[in-house]
Design a protein around this motif. Sequence first.
Motif, PDB file in Angstrom:
ATOM      1  N   TYR A  86      -6.142 -12.224  -9.751  1.00  0.00           N
ATOM      2  CA  TYR A  86      -6.919 -11.857 -10.935  1.00  0.00           C
ATOM      3  C   TYR A  86      -6.482 -12.687 -12.151  1.00  0.00           C
ATOM      4  O   TYR A  86      -7.299 -13.086 -12.980  1.00  0.00           O
ATOM      5  CB  TYR A  86      -6.766 -10.364 -11.235  1.00  0.00           C
ATOM      6  CG  TYR A  86      -7.459  -9.456 -10.244  1.00  0.00           C
ATOM      7  CD1 TYR A  86      -6.729  -8.756  -9.282  1.00  0.00           C
ATOM      8  CD2 TYR A  86      -8.843  -9.285 -10.256  1.00  0.00           C
ATOM      9  CE1 TYR A  86      -7.360  -7.915  -8.372  1.00  0.00           C
ATOM     10  CE2 TYR A  86      -9.480  -8.441  -9.346  1.00  0.00           C
ATOM     11  CZ  TYR A  86      -8.724  -7.769  -8.408  1.00  0.00           C
ATOM     12  OH  TYR A  86      -9.352  -6.937  -7.512  1.00  0.00           O
ATOM     13  N   GLY A  95      -3.595  -1.619 -20.732  1.00  0.00           N
ATOM     14  CA  GLY A  95      -3.709  -2.491 -19.570  1.00  0.00           C
ATOM     15  C   GLY A  95      -4.802  -2.050 -18.614  1.00  0.00           C
ATOM     16  O   GLY A  95      -5.513  -1.075 -18.858  1.00  0.00           O
ATOM     17  N   GLU A  96      -4.934  -2.796 -17.543  1.00  0.00           N
ATOM     18  CA  GLU A  96      -5.973  -2.533 -16.539  1.00  0.00           C
ATOM     19  C   GLU A  96      -5.354  -2.353 -15.175  1.00  0.00           C
ATOM     20  O   GLU A  96      -4.318  -2.950 -14.871  1.00  0.00           O
ATOM     21  CB  GLU A  96      -6.938  -3.721 -16.455  1.00  0.00           C
ATOM     22  CG  GLU A  96      -7.821  -3.947 -17.666  1.00  0.00           C
ATOM     23  CD  GLU A  96      -8.828  -2.830 -17.905  1.00  0.00           C
ATOM     24  OE1 GLU A  96      -9.356  -2.761 -19.028  1.00  0.00           O
ATOM     25  OE2 GLU A  96      -9.077  -2.025 -16.988  1.00  0.00           O
ATOM     26  N   GLY A 117       0.782  -1.237   0.000  1.00  0.00           N
ATOM     27  CA  GLY A 117       0.000   0.000   0.000  1.00  0.00           C
ATOM     28  C   GLY A 117       0.809   1.279   0.000  1.00  0.00           C
ATOM     29  O   GLY A 117       0.248   2.355  -0.159  1.00  0.00           O
ATOM     30  N   LEU A 146      -8.109 -16.052 -11.848  1.00  0.00           N
ATOM     31  CA  LEU A 146      -9.544 -15.968 -12.149  1.00  0.00           C
ATOM     32  C   LEU A 146      -9.793 -15.793 -13.645  1.00  0.00           C
ATOM     33  O   LEU A 146     -10.766 -16.310 -14.180  1.00  0.00           O
ATOM     34  CB  LEU A 146     -10.172 -14.803 -11.374  1.00  0.00           C
ATOM     35  CG  LEU A 146     -10.339 -15.033  -9.874  1.00  0.00           C
ATOM     36  CD1 LEU A 146     -10.694 -13.724  -9.161  1.00  0.00           C
ATOM     37  CD2 LEU A 146     -11.386 -16.094  -9.575  1.00  0.00           C
ATOM     38  N   ASN A 147      -8.905 -15.070 -14.323  1.00  0.00           N
ATOM     39  CA  ASN A 147      -9.067 -14.841 -15.756  1.00  0.00           C
ATOM     40  C   ASN A 147      -8.535 -15.995 -16.600  1.00  0.00           C
ATOM     41  O   ASN A 147      -8.603 -15.938 -17.828  1.00  0.00           O
ATOM     42  CB  ASN A 147      -8.343 -13.547 -16.164  1.00  0.00           C
ATOM     43  CG  ASN A 147      -9.150 -12.305 -15.802  1.00  0.00           C
ATOM     44  OD1 ASN A 147     -10.368 -12.338 -15.706  1.00  0.00           O
ATOM     45  ND2 ASN A 147      -8.445 -11.191 -15.593  1.00  0.00           N
ATOM     46  N   TYR A 178      -5.789  -3.053 -11.282  1.00  0.00           N
ATOM     47  CA  TYR A 178      -6.510  -3.902 -10.335  1.00  0.00           C
ATOM     48  C   TYR A 178      -6.195  -3.445  -8.918  1.00  0.00           C
ATOM     49  O   TYR A 178      -5.097  -2.972  -8.637  1.00  0.00           O
ATOM     50  CB  TYR A 178      -6.100  -5.372 -10.530  1.00  0.00           C
ATOM     51  CG  TYR A 178      -6.577  -5.949 -11.845  1.00  0.00           C
ATOM     52  CD1 TYR A 178      -5.757  -5.941 -12.971  1.00  0.00           C
ATOM     53  CD2 TYR A 178      -7.857  -6.484 -11.957  1.00  0.00           C
ATOM     54  CE1 TYR A 178      -6.208  -6.463 -14.181  1.00  0.00           C
ATOM     55  CE2 TYR A 178      -8.308  -7.007 -13.165  1.00  0.00           C
ATOM     56  CZ  TYR A 178      -7.481  -6.986 -14.262  1.00  0.00           C
ATOM     57  OH  TYR A 178      -7.936  -7.490 -15.465  1.00  0.00           O
ATOM     58  N   PHE A 179      -7.190  -3.626  -8.046  1.00  0.00           N
ATOM     59  CA  PHE A 179      -7.035  -3.187  -6.665  1.00  0.00           C
ATOM     60  C   PHE A 179      -7.133  -4.393  -5.739  1.00  0.00           C
ATOM     61  O   PHE A 179      -7.525  -5.485  -6.165  1.00  0.00           O
ATOM     62  CB  PHE A 179      -8.078  -2.111  -6.347  1.00  0.00           C
ATOM     63  CG  PHE A 179      -7.896  -0.894  -7.215  1.00  0.00           C
ATOM     64  CD1 PHE A 179      -8.550  -0.785  -8.427  1.00  0.00           C
ATOM     65  CD2 PHE A 179      -7.014   0.108  -6.833  1.00  0.00           C
ATOM     66  CE1 PHE A 179      -8.332   0.315  -9.269  1.00  0.00           C
ATOM     67  CE2 PHE A 179      -6.793   1.207  -7.658  1.00  0.00           C
ATOM     68  CZ  PHE A 179      -7.445   1.306  -8.878  1.00  0.00           C
ATOM     69  N   VAL A 180      -6.763  -4.180  -4.471  1.00  0.00           N
ATOM     70  CA  VAL A 180      -6.687  -5.290  -3.515  1.00  0.00           C
ATOM     71  C   VAL A 180      -7.918  -6.172  -3.661  1.00  0.00           C
ATOM     72  O   VAL A 180      -9.051  -5.700  -3.579  1.00  0.00           O
ATOM     73  CB  VAL A 180      -6.579  -4.767  -2.065  1.00  0.00           C
ATOM     74  CG1 VAL A 180      -6.587  -5.931  -1.085  1.00  0.00           C
ATOM     75  CG2 VAL A 180      -5.331  -3.922  -1.893  1.00  0.00           C
ATOM     76  N   ILE A 181      -7.682  -7.439  -3.883  1.00  0.00           N
ATOM     77  CA  ILE A 181      -8.782  -8.327  -4.247  1.00  0.00           C
ATOM     78  C   ILE A 181      -9.741  -8.527  -3.084  1.00  0.00           C
ATOM     79  O   ILE A 181      -9.331  -8.650  -1.930  1.00  0.00           O
ATOM     80  CB  ILE A 181      -8.241  -9.677  -4.781  1.00  0.00           C
ATOM     81  CG1 ILE A 181      -9.357 -10.410  -5.525  1.00  0.00           C
ATOM     82  CG2 ILE A 181      -7.628 -10.532  -3.677  1.00  0.00           C
ATOM     83  CD1 ILE A 181      -8.877 -11.377  -6.561  1.00  0.00           C
ATOM     84  N   HIS A 182     -11.020  -8.550  -3.401  1.00  0.00           N
ATOM     85  CA  HIS A 182     -12.030  -8.817  -2.396  1.00  0.00           C
ATOM     86  C   HIS A 182     -11.893 -10.283  -1.949  1.00  0.00           C
ATOM     87  O   HIS A 182     -11.644 -11.164  -2.779  1.00  0.00           O
ATOM     88  CB  HIS A 182     -13.438  -8.576  -2.964  1.00  0.00           C
ATOM     89  CG  HIS A 182     -14.506  -8.613  -1.918  1.00  0.00           C
ATOM     90  ND1 HIS A 182     -15.009  -9.805  -1.431  1.00  0.00           N
ATOM     91  CD2 HIS A 182     -15.150  -7.626  -1.238  1.00  0.00           C
ATOM     92  CE1 HIS A 182     -15.928  -9.534  -0.505  1.00  0.00           C
ATOM     93  NE2 HIS A 182     -16.029  -8.226  -0.368  1.00  0.00           N
ATOM     94  N   LEU A 228     -13.498 -13.054  -4.050  1.00  0.00           N
ATOM     95  CA  LEU A 228     -12.797 -13.396  -5.292  1.00  0.00           C
ATOM     96  C   LEU A 228     -11.501 -14.144  -4.991  1.00  0.00           C
ATOM     97  O   LEU A 228     -11.103 -15.032  -5.745  1.00  0.00           O
ATOM     98  CB  LEU A 228     -12.514 -12.132  -6.113  1.00  0.00           C
ATOM     99  CG  LEU A 228     -13.755 -11.415  -6.653  1.00  0.00           C
ATOM    100  CD1 LEU A 228     -13.363 -10.200  -7.495  1.00  0.00           C
ATOM    101  CD2 LEU A 228     -14.628 -12.354  -7.481  1.00  0.00           C
TER     102      LEU A 228
END
Lengths: 241, 221
Positions: A143, A219-220, A110, A146-147, A222-226, A229
């Motif tokens: 992520y 690109g994308e 962070g 998951l993808n 991404y933030f701290v994964i829930h 997920l």
Amino acid sequence: MGNKIVVLASYTSRSLAYIQAMANKNIHLSHVILFGSESGDLPGQSNSDILSAKVEGLFLPNQSESISETVKKQGWQFSQVDADNINSSEILEKVKELSPGLVIYSGYGGQIIRKPLLSLGMPILHMHSGWLPQYRGSTTLYYSILNGDDIGVSAIVMAENIDQGDIVRRRKYPIPHADVDLDHVYDSAIRANLLLEVIDDFIKCNKLPEGIPQVEDSGEDYFVIHPLLKHIAILKQKKCK
Amino acid sequence: MSEKTLNLRDAEVVYPYSTGNKLEDRNTYFYSGYYGEVFFTAWRTQRSKALALCEGKASASTLFLAFWGEDIDLFVENLPKFNLIETDTLLNILMAAQLKYSTDTSAFPLSHLLRQFVKKVEVSKRVHEEYKGAELLIDGCLKYHDSSLYLKAAYVFLTAYKDTLGLQYLNAFLKITDTLCSIVHLRGEFLIREHLSGLIDSETSIVRSLIVDAGGNCDGK
């Protein structure tokens, strides 16, 4: 500045992986700056042993040996800075004083390095867990799973915009076996694995390989994964092997 | 603890993300714990607690002000000139653009703005009533208590996910649903009580589907 390598490390599982991987390869570090508290509770710190299976081909650190112990055992020069924020003036002054050719950074989750440190002139190397530019941001390992993508690590020279520095090297890694801890063990190990390749290049050539600039807005982020997920990603990990 | 039954106290330990007032005591989600499939039971238990406070099931259309294509074009054209952007307008325009173009097409004119908004909400865990400039700077704004904006943001993220299957949107949607569930019990939150059950239904459907695809079992249902 020359070819002096300085490690700027917090007391995290990632730093442990980096430090022990470099020790294992007998890499000479000019100085190690350790910042924060060994028994703190900041993101990335784990105050208990992490259970995990081994991973073939990847170096995993000995969790019973602390970062400080490894540093002392190697005989590397080191400093301890109490401040736990990477942008503290004490850290800035210490790095200035050491004037390294390369800084290897491993901070608390962070935290973002700000301009004063970035402007010192030497490259600050960050091992981003994620195939850039497609996977910028945080916890991209999950992520990727998951993808249905491979997990990636990208070595970048830090710039003002997060994860948008020049890419020095990238590598893809397979989704590990279900018994392998992702957060602390695998994530740290694959970053350390690619780090060793980059340091090897730096030592041979006295500089980092030419970086590839990233195209803005590609690109994308991404933030701290829930946690939902995250749990689903771990289910997928178990299904893979 | 048994996987199939989980009392409320244990559910709160395993899934603490919608307990307390998450507008003030914000979630961090860093290095969250792993619990196995009992985690899904805990999540369902916590959502059931919020559902018990809901009344009716209002639809998104009752919340958003309709914007026409010309308004969207005008907003996009003037966006670089805005000093302050009211979030209510921003969310109305985003939803209108999503309905007109779908988030997933190159015709969608507000991709960068949507991404910026996701970033702001993800980092601050709040929806502020106004932002500064096209980069949506928070700039010390302390107004973040308008529930209607959280509901609108939830719908925008949900729509973006349905259009694109982009996990970054689902992630933001899950977090904002946590926040909504944490404050539904507060006095005066009638709007949340009208809309939350519909949002939870959508969330449940999406998450269940992902769990099943991943080879898991979501509470045996």
